[in-house]
Design a protein around this motif. Structure first.
Motif, PDB file in Angstrom:
ATOM      1  N   ASP A  89       0.864  -1.504  -0.292  1.00 50.48           N
ATOM      2  CA  ASP A  89       0.081   0.174   0.439  1.00 50.48           C
ATOM      3  C   ASP A  89       1.131   1.652  -0.037  1.00 50.48           C
ATOM      4  N   ALA A  90       2.174   1.550   0.551  1.00 48.15           N
ATOM      5  CA  ALA A  90       2.960   2.541   0.420  1.00 48.15           C
ATOM      6  C   ALA A  90       3.635   3.026  -0.484  1.00 48.15           C
ATOM      7  N   VAL A  91       3.459   1.597  -1.156  1.00 49.49           N
ATOM      8  CA  VAL A  91       4.756   2.134  -3.061  1.00 49.49           C
ATOM      9  C   VAL A  91       3.783   1.687  -3.943  1.00 49.49           C
ATOM     10  N   ALA A  92       1.980   1.872  -3.670  1.00 53.05           N
ATOM     11  CA  ALA A  92       1.243   1.797  -4.392  1.00 53.05           C
ATOM     12  C   ALA A  92       1.064   3.380  -5.103  1.00 53.05           C
ATOM     13  N   GLU A  93       1.189   3.008  -6.732  1.00 50.26           N
ATOM     14  CA  GLU A  93       2.024   4.148  -7.357  1.00 50.26           C
ATOM     15  C   GLU A  93       0.249   5.147  -7.858  1.00 50.26           C
ATOM     16  N   LEU A  94      -0.332   6.275  -7.316  1.00 51.82           N
ATOM     17  CA  LEU A  94      -1.174   7.023  -7.210  1.00 51.82           C
ATOM     18  C   LEU A  94      -0.540   8.124  -8.731  1.00 51.82           C
ATOM     19  N   THR A  95      -1.731   8.566  -9.067  1.00 54.72           N
ATOM     20  CA  THR A  95      -1.758   9.337 -10.316  1.00 54.72           C
ATOM     21  C   THR A  95      -3.027  10.980  -9.506  1.00 54.72           C
ATOM     22  N   ILE A  96      -2.496  11.928  -9.945  1.00 58.13           N
ATOM     23  CA  ILE A  96      -3.194  13.012  -9.723  1.00 58.13           C
ATOM     24  C   ILE A  96      -3.020  13.750 -10.965  1.00 58.13           C
ATOM     25  N   VAL A  97      -3.819  14.338 -11.439  1.00 58.13           N
ATOM     26  CA  VAL A  97      -4.152  14.616 -13.031  1.00 58.13           C
ATOM     27  C   VAL A  97      -3.722  16.546 -12.446  1.00 58.13           C
TER      28      VAL A  97
END
Length: 156
Positions: A89-97
């Motif tokens: 969960d800590a290293v999960a990549e999130l995308t912010i547009v």
């Protein structure tokens, strides 16, 4: 913009603390004063008058920008303790547009948070700062995030 969940949670904590600092309205705090630079360094009276007329609006805009960043960080999920995340969960990549306006808010907010940290750490120029102070690592990491954001903007 790509960011890991743990980074997003840490940024959210920093930005929330930044908003609290601005909301406290402590104008004699050196960190807050650093956010409203002196427009007339050679004329102290004119500088005080200018700051008195403009600082509230400037700090309100900084708070508004920080609110934009917090809203964008909702992608990280509910508030939580970053230390309680699993490694996955800590290293999960999130995308912010981010559009141009939101990118500006991010750049101004991360820069302002970094200025506050610099003030707290006594950093006035390159080479200042105690590398053993854990806050110095946060200061450097914010510089890295700012640089990555600038590179992403320049690449687009």
């Amino acid at each position: 913009m790509q960011i890991t969940r743990i980074e997003a949670l840490h940024v959210r904590q920093l930005v929330a603390q930044f908003i609290e600092l601005l909301d406290e309205g402590v104008r004699d705090d050196p960190a807050v004063a650093r956010l409203t630079p002196d427009a007339y360094p050679d004329d102290p009276d004119a500088g005080r008058e200018f700051r008195a007329l403009t600082s509230a609006e400037l700090l309100r805009r900084r708070s508004d920008d920080a609110g934009v960043v917090l809203a964008d960080l909702a992608v990280a999920g509910e508030d939580g303790d970053p230390a309680e995340l699993t490694t996955a969960d800590a290293v999960a990549e999130l995308t912010i547009v981010l559009d141009d306006e939101r990118t500006g808010a991010w750049l101004r907010t991360l820069g302002a948070v970094r200025l506050v940290l610099a003030s707290r750490l006594g950093i006035e120029s390159e080479g200042d700062g105690d590398e053993d102070d854990p806050r110095y690592g946060v200061y450097e990491w914010l510089g890295y995030r700012l640089d990555a954001l600038v590179q992403a903007v320049e690449g687009s």
